[in-house]
Motif scaffolding. Structure first.
Motif, short mmCIF file in Angstrom:
data_model
loop_
_atom_site.label_atom_id
_atom_site.label_comp_id
_atom_site.label_asym_id
_atom_site.label_seq_id
_atom_site.Cartn_x
_atom_site.Cartn_y
_atom_site.Cartn_z
N ALA A 2 0.83 -1.21 0.00
CA ALA A 2 0.00 0.00 0.00
C ALA A 2 0.86 1.26 0.00
CB ALA A 2 -0.92 -0.02 1.22
N SER A 3 1.98 1.22 0.73
CA SER A 3 2.88 2.38 0.78
C SER A 3 3.52 2.63 -0.56
CB SER A 3 3.97 2.15 1.84
OG SER A 3 3.40 1.98 3.12
N ILE A 4 3.83 1.56 -1.29
CA ILE A 4 4.45 1.70 -2.60
C ILE A 4 3.43 2.20 -3.62
CG2 ILE A 4 5.48 0.41 -4.52
CD1 ILE A 4 6.64 -1.49 -2.36
N GLY A 5 2.24 1.62 -3.62
CA GLY A 5 1.25 1.95 -4.64
C GLY A 5 0.49 3.24 -4.39
N GLY A 6 0.30 3.61 -3.13
CA GLY A 6 -0.51 4.78 -2.78
C GLY A 6 -0.11 6.08 -3.48
N PRO A 7 1.19 6.44 -3.50
CA PRO A 7 1.58 7.70 -4.14
C PRO A 7 1.27 7.77 -5.63
CG PRO A 7 3.32 6.90 -2.68
CD PRO A 7 2.31 5.80 -2.79
N PHE A 8 1.05 6.62 -6.27
CA PHE A 8 0.75 6.64 -7.70
C PHE A 8 -0.71 6.97 -7.99
CE2 PHE A 8 4.61 4.07 -7.66
CZ PHE A 8 5.28 4.55 -8.77
N TYR A 9 -1.58 6.88 -6.98
CA TYR A 9 -3.01 7.06 -7.24
C TYR A 9 -3.34 8.46 -7.77
CZ TYR A 9 -8.04 7.17 -6.69
OH TYR A 9 -9.39 7.31 -6.93
N PRO A 10 -2.83 9.55 -7.18
CA PRO A 10 -3.16 10.87 -7.74
C PRO A 10 -2.69 11.02 -9.19
CG PRO A 10 -2.22 11.08 -5.53
CD PRO A 10 -2.03 9.65 -5.95
N ARG A 11 -1.53 10.47 -9.52
CA ARG A 11 -1.04 10.56 -10.88
C ARG A 11 -1.95 9.78 -11.83
NH1 ARG A 11 5.02 8.70 -12.11
NH2 ARG A 11 5.31 9.95 -10.22
N LEU A 12 -2.34 8.58 -11.42
CA LEU A 12 -3.23 7.77 -12.25
C LEU A 12 -4.59 8.46 -12.43
CD1 LEU A 12 -2.34 4.32 -10.69
CD2 LEU A 12 -1.97 4.93 -13.08
N SER A 13 -5.10 9.05 -11.37
CA SER A 13 -6.39 9.74 -11.45
C SER A 13 -6.34 10.89 -12.44
CB SER A 13 -6.80 10.26 -10.07
OG SER A 13 -7.00 9.20 -9.16
N SER A 14 -5.21 11.61 -12.46
CA SER A 14 -5.08 12.75 -13.37
C SER A 14 -4.95 12.31 -14.82
CB SER A 14 -3.87 13.60 -12.98
OG SER A 14 -2.66 12.90 -13.22
N MET A 15 -4.55 11.05 -15.06
CA MET A 15 -4.36 10.55 -16.43
C MET A 15 -5.62 9.95 -17.02
SD MET A 15 -0.71 8.59 -16.11
CE MET A 15 0.84 9.46 -15.79
N VAL A 16 -6.54 9.49 -16.18
CA VAL A 16 -7.71 8.77 -16.66
C VAL A 16 -8.52 9.66 -17.61
CG1 VAL A 16 -9.96 7.84 -15.97
CG2 VAL A 16 -7.91 7.21 -14.71
N GLY A 17 -8.84 9.11 -18.78
CA GLY A 17 -9.65 9.82 -19.76
C GLY A 17 -8.88 10.75 -20.67
N ASN A 85 -4.42 -2.09 -8.99
CA ASN A 85 -5.64 -1.81 -8.24
C ASN A 85 -5.97 -0.32 -8.27
OD1 ASN A 85 -6.81 -4.16 -7.33
ND2 ASN A 85 -5.68 -4.24 -5.43
N HIS A 86 -4.96 0.52 -8.00
CA HIS A 86 -5.17 1.96 -8.00
C HIS A 86 -5.59 2.46 -9.38
CE1 HIS A 86 -4.09 2.82 -3.91
NE2 HIS A 86 -2.91 2.25 -4.02
N ALA A 87 -5.00 1.87 -10.42
CA ALA A 87 -5.36 2.28 -11.78
C ALA A 87 -6.83 1.97 -12.07
CB ALA A 87 -4.46 1.58 -12.79
N LEU A 88 -7.28 0.80 -11.67
CA LEU A 88 -8.68 0.42 -11.91
C LEU A 88 -9.64 1.26 -11.10
CD1 LEU A 88 -8.21 -3.46 -12.00
CD2 LEU A 88 -8.79 -1.99 -13.94
N ILE A 89 -9.29 1.56 -9.85
CA ILE A 89 -10.16 2.40 -9.02
C ILE A 89 -10.22 3.81 -9.61
CG2 ILE A 89 -10.41 3.46 -6.75
CD1 ILE A 89 -9.16 0.88 -5.59
N ALA A 90 -9.07 4.32 -10.06
CA ALA A 90 -9.04 5.65 -10.66
C ALA A 90 -9.91 5.71 -11.91
CB ALA A 90 -7.60 6.04 -11.00
N ALA A 91 -9.96 4.60 -12.64
CA ALA A 91 -10.78 4.53 -13.86
C ALA A 91 -12.23 4.17 -13.55
CB ALA A 91 -10.18 3.50 -14.82
#
Length: 213
Positions: A2-17, A85-91
């Motif tokens: 979770a510590s490794i993947g968590g920081p990528f979530y904001p970046r993934l969210s900004s890329m979706v779409g 997981n974070h990528a799918l949730i962001a999408a």
């Protein structure tokens, strides 16, 4: 994980779409570095399971080393699955993801019913590991469909060679103190990666690029 993947979530969210290629690059660029992190943890803990449980918890828990040997085989999918997981949730692919974990719970319960009467805690550990790898397989399938993910296996041999050297060193130092054995194992892994040219590899360049974005 979770510590490794968590920081990528904001970046993934900004890329979706707007930047599907960026999401693909991130997912494709992180799986081998995560393997580089998770492989020595899995192999080292598997090799040192009995002395680890004995040193940490006492002689009365030494039999738990067998359970740890099984459970640690599920560590790699736990590390690998965090960023997808974070990528799918962001999408907003939340409901299909929930179905994956719901299926995993059902499979886990069935395996526990079948395996615990015969193998006890080892059976429960086997059920857990099977479900971790099942989760990973299903999530990777979803990520492939959602983002067109394609995984490259180029340079994978470096990690396998380094992990093999680490195991040989651990086996050769098995009569030493546990702390020294762990230190030598880590040193062997890192030194082996350097020896096989990891500093000049495309994987390291990708990690540097992702970290500076």
């Amino acid at each position: 994980a979770a510590s490794i993947g968590g920081p990528f979530y904001p970046r993934l969210s900004s890329m979706v779409g707007r930047d599907q290629q960026g999401i693909r690059d991130l997912l494709e660029g992180t799986w081998k570095p995560l393997l580089a992190l998770g492989l020595p943890v899995m192999r080292g803990t598997f090799f040192l399971a009995e002395p680890l449980t004995q040193v940490l918890f006492g002689n009365e828990f030494v039999e738990a080393g067998v359970v740890l040997k099984v459970l640690i085989l599920g560590s790699l999918p736990l590390i690998w699955i965090a960023i997808p997981n974070h990528a799918l949730i962001a999408a907003d692919v939340v409901l299909p993801l929930a179905r994956v974990y719901g299926l995993s719970v059902a499979v886990n319960v069935l395996l526990n019913v079948a395996l615990i009467p015969r193998w006890g805690p080892v059976g429960a550990a086997v059920a857990t590991v099977v479900c971790e790898w099942l989760n990973l397989a299903l999530v990777v399938r979803m990520v492939r469909r959602e983002f067109g993910l394609s995984l490259s296996y180029e340079g994978l041999w470096r990690y396998l060679v380094a992990a093999a050297v680490m195991v040989v060193v651990l086996w050769g130092s098995r009569d030493l103190a546990l702390a020294l054995e762990v230190f030598l194992g880590v040193l062997a892994y890192v030194a082996s990666l350097l020896f096989v040219g990891y500093l000049r590899s495309a994987d390291l360049l990708t990690v540097k690029r992702l970290l500076t974005q």
